[in-house]
Write an enzyme that holds these catalytic residues in place. Sequence first.
Site, mmCIF file in Angstrom:
data_model
loop_
_atom_site.group_PDB
_atom_site.id
_atom_site.type_symbol
_atom_site.label_atom_id
_atom_site.label_comp_id
_atom_site.label_asym_id
_atom_site.label_seq_id
_atom_site.Cartn_x
_atom_site.Cartn_y
_atom_site.Cartn_z
ATOM 1 N N HIS A 22 -13.292 12.385 -39.114
ATOM 2 C CA HIS A 22 -13.908 12.880 -37.885
ATOM 3 C C HIS A 22 -12.987 12.541 -36.724
ATOM 4 O O HIS A 22 -12.356 11.487 -36.710
ATOM 5 C CB HIS A 22 -15.283 12.256 -37.683
ATOM 6 C CG HIS A 22 -16.270 12.665 -38.735
ATOM 7 N ND1 HIS A 22 -16.843 13.915 -38.755
ATOM 8 C CD2 HIS A 22 -16.749 12.005 -39.806
ATOM 9 C CE1 HIS A 22 -17.652 13.994 -39.796
ATOM 10 N NE2 HIS A 22 -17.617 12.855 -40.460
ATOM 11 N N CYS A 34 -14.102 18.362 -33.828
ATOM 12 C CA CYS A 34 -14.667 18.499 -35.174
ATOM 13 C C CYS A 34 -15.260 19.888 -35.379
ATOM 14 O O CYS A 34 -15.079 20.503 -36.432
ATOM 15 C CB CYS A 34 -15.733 17.431 -35.422
ATOM 16 S SG CYS A 34 -15.059 15.783 -35.724
#
Length: 109
Positions: A22, A34
């Site tokens: 992430h 993301c």
Amino acid sequence: MIQVMILCDKNHAEKGIEITGHAGYAEYGQDVICAAVSVLALNMANSVERFTNDHFEGSVTEDGGMFSFFFPDSMSSESQLLMKSLILGLESIRDEYGAEYINFRFREV
């Protein structure tokens, strides 16, 4: 940080990609990096499936932020273009937001 592993053959042609992690740019559900990476990756996979007859292996897990996509056989020119387009988009995100959020590596397969 998002790790992008570009899988290449001995001639340095892209054969697949693995994306993990992430970005950590913003809170969960608000992270535009993301979200952008996910959209690019899933669109490439859906486009290969819809617009080519190429065989591929792929998987996605939300929990670990993992996307894996690989062409075990030969690739059509359409799939090659779609892979190059995905990589270009990911590189553009890195260039816009910074290498602290997305990192690239290469591995011969």
